[in-house]
Design an enzyme around this catalytic site. Structure first.
Site, PDB file in Angstrom:
ATOM      1  N   LYS A 138       0.977  -1.254  -0.072  1.00 57.80           N
ATOM      2  CA  LYS A 138       0.033  -0.031   0.110  1.00 57.80           C
ATOM      3  C   LYS A 138       1.082   1.315  -0.104  1.00 57.80           C
ATOM      4  CE  LYS A 138      -3.070   2.713   2.786  1.00 57.80           C
ATOM      5  NZ  LYS A 138      -4.131   2.581   4.056  1.00 57.80           N
ATOM      6  N   ASP A 166      -6.756   0.847   0.116  1.00 59.95           N
ATOM      7  CA  ASP A 166      -6.782   1.082   1.448  1.00 59.95           C
ATOM      8  C   ASP A 166      -8.360   0.493   1.852  1.00 59.95           C
ATOM      9  OD1 ASP A 166      -8.684   2.482   0.465  1.00 59.95           O
ATOM     10  OD2 ASP A 166      -7.784   4.564   1.074  1.00 59.95           O
TER      11      ASP A 166
END
Length: 207
Positions: free
Chosen positions: A120, A138
Site C-alpha cells: 500500500k 485502503d
C-alpha cells in the site's frame, strides 16, 4: 462487465476529476513516505496536523535517520502505534541514505524492502512521486470494490491484483483517491447513503 466498469469509471471522473488525488500533505518524497507510514490506522487529517510541525522540525531525511527515537515517538504520538511507526521511519530513512544513496527507490520490489513499507505504502509512492500506474488498496477501496463486484477477495494484495485485471491501466492511479472521496461521503462502512449514490444502479451489494 467491461461496459459497467467503463460507466462507473466515467462517473467517478465526472465527480472527482481525472487526476490522482493525494490527501496527505508533503513537498519532498521522503515526507510522503513518512506521512504514509503515519497514516496506518490513523486519519489523513490527523496525520496532516502532525506533519505540519514534524516536517519543520525534521527538514531533511538525515534528521529522521538520526532522530532520537524517544523524541520522535513523542512527536508522532497522536497518530497512534507511535513506537512501531517511529522505528519504521528512522530505519527506512537510514536505509535510503545508506543503501540507495539518498535516492527514493522507484519500484515496488525495492520500496517494499524498506522497513515498515508494504504494498500500500509503496503504491502511494509510485503513484504520487514517480507517476507510475499503481493501485492503492485502503479500507475504502477494499469495501467499495467489493460492493461494486470488482472483487470478492478480502486480502489487500489479492484485491490489488483483481483490480489490475478489471480496471484500465490509465485509471489505476486515480481510482484510489476517487473511491476514498466516495467512501468518506456516501459509501460509508456503516450506514452508507445508497439513496444518494450516483453509482447505485451499478452496485451489486446495494444495502
Amino acid at each position: 462487465m467491461e461496459e459497467k466498469i467503463i460507466k462507473i469509471l466515467g462517473l467517478l471522473d465526472e465527480q472527482y476529476g481525472s487526476e490522482a488525488i493525494c490527501y496527505l500533505n508533503y513537498t519532498k518524497d521522503y515526507e510522503l513516505l513518512v506521512a504514509t507510514i503515519l497514516a496506518a490506522q490513523c486519519t489523513d487529517e490527523r496525520v496532516n496536523q502532525v506533519t505540519a510541525k514534524l516536517f519543520v522540525k525534521y527538514d531533511s531525511i538525515e534528521k529522521f535517520a538520526n532522530a532520537d527515537i524517544s523524541e520522535l515517538e513523542q512527536d508522532i504520538f497522536q497518530t497512534g502505534f507511535y513506537k512501531n511507526k517511529a522505528q519504521s521511519i528512522k530505519k527506512a530513512c537510514t536505509q535510503i541514505i545508506n543503501e540507495y544513496d539518498k535516492k527514493m527507490p522507484n519500484n515496488i520490489e525495492t520500496l517494499t524492502k524498506l522497513t515498515g513499507v508494504g504494498r500500500k505504502t509503496a503504491n502511494v509512492m509510485l503513484t504520487h512521486v514517480f507517476n507510475q500506474p499503481s493501485i492503492v488498496v485502503d479500507t475504502h477501496v477494499k469495501r467499495i470494490s467489493y460492493r461494486l463486484g470488482f472483487t470478492n477477495q478480502k486480502d489487500p494484495t489479492k484485491i490489488e491484483f483483481d483490480l489490475m485485471k478489471v480496471l484500465p491501466k490509465e485509471n489505476w492511479s486515480r481510482y484510489n483517491g476517487q473511491v476514498m472521496a466516495l467512501g468518506r461521503t456516501i459509501c460509508k462502512g456503516q450506514k452508507p447513503k445508497c439513496e444518494e449514490c450516483y453509482l447505485g444502479g451499478y452496485c451489486e451489494k446495494n444495502i
